[in-house]
Design an enzyme around this catalytic site. Structure first.
Site, PDB file in Angstrom:
ATOM      1  N   GLU A  54      66.306 118.859 -11.264  1.00  0.00           N
ATOM      2  CA  GLU A  54      66.975 120.072 -10.809  1.00  0.00           C
ATOM      3  C   GLU A  54      66.628 120.429  -9.368  1.00  0.00           C
ATOM      4  O   GLU A  54      67.455 120.996  -8.651  1.00  0.00           O
ATOM      5  CB  GLU A  54      66.594 121.251 -11.719  1.00  0.00           C
ATOM      6  CG  GLU A  54      67.112 121.147 -13.143  1.00  0.00           C
ATOM      7  CD  GLU A  54      68.585 121.499 -13.251  1.00  0.00           C
ATOM      8  OE1 GLU A  54      69.073 122.253 -12.388  1.00  0.00           O
ATOM      9  OE2 GLU A  54      69.232 121.025 -14.192  1.00  0.00           O
ATOM     10  N   ASP A  72      79.584 124.014  -7.605  1.00  0.00           N
ATOM     11  CA  ASP A  72      79.996 123.327  -8.832  1.00  0.00           C
ATOM     12  C   ASP A  72      80.840 124.213  -9.740  1.00  0.00           C
ATOM     13  O   ASP A  72      81.095 123.860 -10.889  1.00  0.00           O
ATOM     14  CB  ASP A  72      78.776 122.805  -9.592  1.00  0.00           C
ATOM     15  CG  ASP A  72      77.928 123.923 -10.178  1.00  0.00           C
ATOM     16  OD1 ASP A  72      78.123 125.085  -9.783  1.00  0.00           O
ATOM     17  OD2 ASP A  72      77.072 123.634 -11.032  1.00  0.00           O
ATOM     18  N   THR A  77      73.204 129.309  -8.502  1.00  0.00           N
ATOM     19  CA  THR A  77      72.195 128.613  -9.300  1.00  0.00           C
ATOM     20  C   THR A  77      70.843 129.124  -8.835  1.00  0.00           C
ATOM     21  O   THR A  77      70.610 129.215  -7.626  1.00  0.00           O
ATOM     22  CB  THR A  77      72.238 127.100  -9.047  1.00  0.00           C
ATOM     23  OG1 THR A  77      73.519 126.608  -9.386  1.00  0.00           O
ATOM     24  CG2 THR A  77      71.199 126.372  -9.864  1.00  0.00           C
TER      25      THR A  77
END
Length: 273
Positions: A54, A72, A77
């Site tokens: 990640e 995305d 995120t």
């Protein structure tokens, strides 16, 4: 539903996805005493493994302040496993933090977070929210909120299901990493953990069902890779093919150290667990 902080890097060359990753003698378990992924030492390894994929770092504890939009389709995120503004788990983190620390600087963004769920919008969030998230990481209560949401939404259900399926620490990690990236349920254009597991069960039996652990994990990873390549942001499958598949091939069903793997072409190792 989760995603990679470096998911948009080019896919690995086909040579990395070697047939060697699929070979090796059959087996259902190592000779090491069984240990669960919720053992503190094994859990630390799991968190490092996820962080390598990640955040391209084994230092998972440095990721509490991390936040960006990687393009995305899931909005921001952030944090230790990539909580997303578009999928609702970021909202859950901030709600937990608000209960522990009422009036904290992130609490005022809760209406905006709820409004953008299901989209990649930044409406009502933007740089002020990103700065507030990063600053909040200095607060132990905020870090605890991230830990709690990671465990309740991802780690605990993954480990629980893996134990029911008769899987050791490696299989429990394989399930956990799938939960982190895909979430439990299918979403628009994506397959969730439950569908991936169902596809694996169509190809192989779990150890609890009398099957071979190596064969079942390979079937699960096959289904996982097929799910990943359906999304451009997950087209790089190295967190499976040159990491988890390597551990399966080596028979490290209890995540025995040393562990050596590659993600996005970068090499990592854990010598002690």
């Amino acid at each position: 539903m989760k995603h990679l902080a470096r998911a948009l890097r080019p896919p690995l060359a086909a040579a990395l996805l070697s047939a060697a990753a699929l070979t090796g003698c059959s087996g259902s378990a190592s000779d090491a005493p069984a240990v669960s992924l919720d053992d503190p030492a094994k859990k630390r390894i799991a968190l490092q493994l996820v962080s390598s994929a990640e955040n391209s770092s084994l230092d998972w504890e440095a990721q509490y302040p991390y936040i960006e939009d990687i393009g995305d389709g899931r909005g921001y995120t952030a944090g230790i496993i990539g909580f997303c503004s578009g999928t609702g788990d970021m909202t859950a983190v901030v709600e937990r933090y608000a209960k522990a620390r009422p009036g904290n600087p992130l609490e005022r963004f809760l209406p905006a977070l709820r409004a953008v769920e299901g989209s990649d919008a930044h409406t009502g969030l933007g740089p002020p929210f990103a700065r507030a998230w990063a600053r909040a990481a200095n607060d132990p209560a905020f870090r605890a909120a991230q830990d709690a949401e990671r465990d309740a939404g991802y780690f605990d259900p993954a480990v629980r299901q893996a134990k029911k399926d008769g899987l050791g620490a490696l299989g429990q990690f394989v399930y956990y990493d799938a939960y982190v990236m895909h979430g439990a349920q299918d979403a628009e254009g994506t397959l969730g953990f439950r569908t991936i597991r169902r596809q694996a069960l169509a190809a192989a039996r779990t150890p609890a069902g009398g099957g071979d652990e190596r064969r079942y994990l390979d079937a699960f990873l096959d289904a996982r890779v097929a799910a990943m390549v359906q999304e451009p942001a997950h087209a790089d499958t190295s967190r499976v093919e040159t990491a988890q598949r390597v551990f399966v091939r080596e028979g490290k069903f209890q995540l025995e150290t040393p562990l050596r793997w590659r993600v996005y072409g970068d090499g990592y190792r854990i010598d002690e667990g």
